[in-house]
Design a protein around this motif. Structure first.
Motif, PDB file in Angstrom:
ATOM      1  N   PHE A 109     -11.307  23.063 -30.679  1.00 53.86           N
ATOM      2  CA  PHE A 109     -10.109  22.432 -31.241  1.00 53.86           C
ATOM      3  C   PHE A 109     -10.348  22.046 -32.705  1.00 53.86           C
ATOM      4  CE2 PHE A 109      -7.605  18.671 -32.220  1.00 53.86           C
ATOM      5  CZ  PHE A 109      -6.342  18.997 -31.762  1.00 53.86           C
ATOM      6  N   ARG A 110     -11.492  21.410 -32.967  1.00 53.95           N
ATOM      7  CA  ARG A 110     -11.784  20.946 -34.335  1.00 53.95           C
ATOM      8  C   ARG A 110     -11.925  22.112 -35.303  1.00 53.95           C
ATOM      9  NH1 ARG A 110     -16.447  19.646 -37.328  1.00 53.95           N
ATOM     10  NH2 ARG A 110     -17.907  19.783 -35.578  1.00 53.95           N
ATOM     11  N   LEU A 111     -12.662  23.133 -34.915  1.00 56.06           N
ATOM     12  CA  LEU A 111     -12.882  24.270 -35.810  1.00 56.06           C
ATOM     13  C   LEU A 111     -11.561  24.964 -36.140  1.00 56.06           C
ATOM     14  CD1 LEU A 111     -16.146  25.790 -34.281  1.00 56.06           C
ATOM     15  CD2 LEU A 111     -15.915  24.657 -36.499  1.00 56.06           C
ATOM     16  N   LEU A 112     -10.717  25.140 -35.117  1.00 57.19           N
ATOM     17  CA  LEU A 112      -9.443  25.815 -35.359  1.00 57.19           C
ATOM     18  C   LEU A 112      -8.517  24.979 -36.230  1.00 57.19           C
ATOM     19  CD1 LEU A 112      -8.813  27.375 -31.831  1.00 57.19           C
ATOM     20  CD2 LEU A 112      -9.249  28.621 -33.948  1.00 57.19           C
ATOM     21  N   ARG A 113      -8.428  23.697 -35.965  1.00 49.57           N
ATOM     22  CA  ARG A 113      -7.530  22.851 -36.782  1.00 49.57           C
ATOM     23  C   ARG A 113      -8.030  22.725 -38.215  1.00 49.57           C
ATOM     24  NH1 ARG A 113      -3.907  18.082 -34.158  1.00 49.57           N
ATOM     25  NH2 ARG A 113      -2.633  19.515 -32.916  1.00 49.57           N
ATOM     26  N   GLN A 114      -9.326  22.653 -38.387  1.00 50.18           N
ATOM     27  CA  GLN A 114      -9.871  22.563 -39.744  1.00 50.18           C
ATOM     28  C   GLN A 114      -9.479  23.776 -40.581  1.00 50.18           C
ATOM     29  OE1 GLN A 114     -13.987  19.935 -39.192  1.00 50.18           O
ATOM     30  NE2 GLN A 114     -14.094  22.124 -39.538  1.00 50.18           N
ATOM     31  N   HIS A 115      -9.306  24.902 -39.913  1.00 52.57           N
ATOM     32  CA  HIS A 115      -8.978  26.139 -40.632  1.00 52.57           C
ATOM     33  C   HIS A 115      -7.493  26.473 -40.550  1.00 52.57           C
ATOM     34  CE1 HIS A 115     -13.046  27.538 -41.757  1.00 52.57           C
ATOM     35  NE2 HIS A 115     -13.414  26.802 -40.730  1.00 52.57           N
ATOM     36  N   GLY A 116      -6.675  25.485 -40.168  1.00 53.12           N
ATOM     37  CA  GLY A 116      -5.230  25.656 -40.236  1.00 53.12           C
ATOM     38  C   GLY A 116      -4.584  26.387 -39.088  1.00 53.12           C
ATOM     39  N   HIS A 117      -5.313  26.582 -37.997  1.00 54.31           N
ATOM     40  CA  HIS A 117      -4.713  27.249 -36.837  1.00 54.31           C
ATOM     41  C   HIS A 117      -3.836  26.261 -36.060  1.00 54.31           C
ATOM     42  CE1 HIS A 117      -7.185  31.058 -36.710  1.00 54.31           C
ATOM     43  NE2 HIS A 117      -7.755  30.366 -37.683  1.00 54.31           N
ATOM     44  N   ASP A 118      -2.818  26.784 -35.436  1.00 51.99           N
ATOM     45  CA  ASP A 118      -1.892  25.967 -34.649  1.00 51.99           C
ATOM     46  C   ASP A 118      -2.476  25.787 -33.244  1.00 51.99           C
ATOM     47  OD1 ASP A 118       0.257  24.571 -33.706  1.00 51.99           O
ATOM     48  OD2 ASP A 118       1.540  26.331 -33.441  1.00 51.99           O
ATOM     49  N   VAL A 119      -3.019  24.599 -32.977  1.00 51.24           N
ATOM     50  CA  VAL A 119      -3.649  24.326 -31.692  1.00 51.24           C
ATOM     51  C   VAL A 119      -2.960  23.127 -31.050  1.00 51.24           C
ATOM     52  CG1 VAL A 119      -5.845  24.019 -30.508  1.00 51.24           C
ATOM     53  CG2 VAL A 119      -5.810  24.960 -32.818  1.00 51.24           C
ATOM     54  N   SER A 120      -2.569  23.276 -29.796  1.00 53.45           N
ATOM     55  CA  SER A 120      -1.884  22.189 -29.104  1.00 53.45           C
ATOM     56  C   SER A 120      -2.872  21.184 -28.530  1.00 53.45           C
ATOM     57  CB  SER A 120      -1.026  22.759 -27.973  1.00 53.45           C
ATOM     58  OG  SER A 120      -0.493  21.721 -27.178  1.00 53.45           O
ATOM     59  N   GLN A 121      -2.468  19.918 -28.544  1.00 50.03           N
ATOM     60  CA  GLN A 121      -3.280  18.873 -27.924  1.00 50.03           C
ATOM     61  C   GLN A 121      -3.356  19.036 -26.410  1.00 50.03           C
ATOM     62  OE1 GLN A 121      -1.667  14.921 -27.967  1.00 50.03           O
ATOM     63  NE2 GLN A 121       0.435  15.595 -27.605  1.00 50.03           N
ATOM     64  N   ASP A 122      -2.504  19.868 -25.850  1.00 49.19           N
ATOM     65  CA  ASP A 122      -2.438  20.034 -24.400  1.00 49.19           C
ATOM     66  C   ASP A 122      -3.703  20.640 -23.815  1.00 49.19           C
ATOM     67  OD1 ASP A 122       0.075  18.953 -24.385  1.00 49.19           O
ATOM     68  OD2 ASP A 122       1.130  20.869 -24.352  1.00 49.19           O
TER      69      ASP A 122
END
Length: 334
Positions: A109-122
């Motif tokens: 989750f962290r790696l994807l969000r840091q790089h601007g990917h759309d990741v759901s909290q779900d």
């Protein structure tokens, strides 16, 4: 008359800078030249080989270490490939990670969000128990997993209630570990303390790299190729930074009344753009900051009211005629 006016000018009595011209000019580094570049390339190839043949969870750890050790610029393609693997093989397929679910989920989750990917909290929803608490299905004995959960929770978007629960749970857990538990692993204890201080993405990246290299060197399962590459890269990039600073060493030497804050200004620019290929940007930012300090001291300390009024008019009109009879320091500022 001019000499008398100069004698009567105000002074802020700034202390001499400990990083003076002679100190800056004395900076030397052995980490330059083709031999080091060749060695870096060899280590890079070795690490790429390791990455390609690693398990999914090991790939996550390598990606994390590459970023934290300041090697992102060197492995841009591998990072993109790794993020694609995370998104396709885990986020969409629920891969079995053999009991490391919370750690892998949080790190993914962290790696994807840091790089601007759309990741759901779900993706964290199955860690919520029947009491709506963030504990279901995870072992709280795994401190490293809770550290990853806290770091991931800092990337929450507004209104994400699951991430808010993750943050509250992980922060309280690690705080309790820090103050009340006697961790046998001293390195893990230091990591808990460091994590509680500030979110990772709030820290100045290049200054954080030095800490992370030291911490990684103490890890029992460290990758020696990765560690050697991180150390070598740090020293080589530092050599570039030192050369940049030396090229700026004479920037304000003719402005005697102003603060000498060249190194501090450069460190600010370094925090914004540490990558070696951004030398021009670092030097431009340093010049801008140093110039702002000089103008600030001209208005606050050195200039007389008459000089400052004329100086301001000259700037507004972009006409130097009004300041020709003023001291050289004022002319230099224009």
């Amino acid at each position: 008359m001019m000499t008398s006016m100069e004698d009567e000018r105000r002074s802020a009595n700034y202390k001499p800078n400990i990083w003076n011209y002679d100190f800056v000019e004395s900076l030397r580094s052995e980490y330059t030249g083709a031999a080091y570049q060749l060695h870096v390339q060899k280590l890079k190839e070795d690490l790429i080989h390791v990455f390609k043949h690693a398990t999914y969870f090991s790939k996550l750890q390598i990606l994390k270490s590459i970023e934290e050790l300041g090697l992102s610029n060197m492995f841009e393609r591998e990072i993109e490939e790794g993020l694609d693997i995370i998104e396709s093989n885990y986020m969409r397929s629920s891969v079995n990670l053999q009991g490391k679910d919370i750690q892998a989920t949080a790190l993914s989750f962290r790696l994807l969000r840091q790089h601007g990917h759309d990741v759901s909290q779900d993706i964290f929803i199955h860690f919520i128990d029947k009491k709506d608490a963030f504990t279901n299905g995870m072992s709280t004995s795994n401190v490293e997993a809770i550290i990853e959960l806290l770091q991931a929770s800092h990337l929450a978007l507004e209104g994400e209630d699951i991430m808010a629960k993750a943050n509250s749970f992980s922060y309280d857990f690690l705080k309790d570990v820090h103050f009340h538990s006697n961790l046998q692993d001293n390195n893990l204890s230091k990591e808990v303390s460091h994590t509680l201080e500030l979110p990772l993405h709030w820290r100045v990246p290049w200054f954080e790299v030095r800490y992370q290299i030291g911490a990684y060197a103490e890890e029992p399962h460290r990758n020696l190729v990765l560690l050697e590459l991180a150390k070598l890269n740090f020293n080589m990039v530092q050599a570039v930074h030192q050369q940049d600073l030396k090229e700026l060493s004479r920037l304000i030497e003719n402005v005697s009344f102003a603060r000498d804050r060249l190194v501090e200004s450069f460190l600010w620019a370094l925090g914004v753009a540490p990558e070696p290929h951004y030398s021009c940007l670092r030097k431009c930012l340093t010049k801008v900051i140093a110039f702002i300090l000089v103008i600030d001291d001209l208005y606050d300390v050195y200039g007389t009211l008459e000089e400052l009024e004329c100086f301001t008019r000259a700037i507004e009109r972009w006409d130097s005629k009004e300041i020709q009879h003023f001291p050289e320091n004022v002319k230099i500022c224009f």
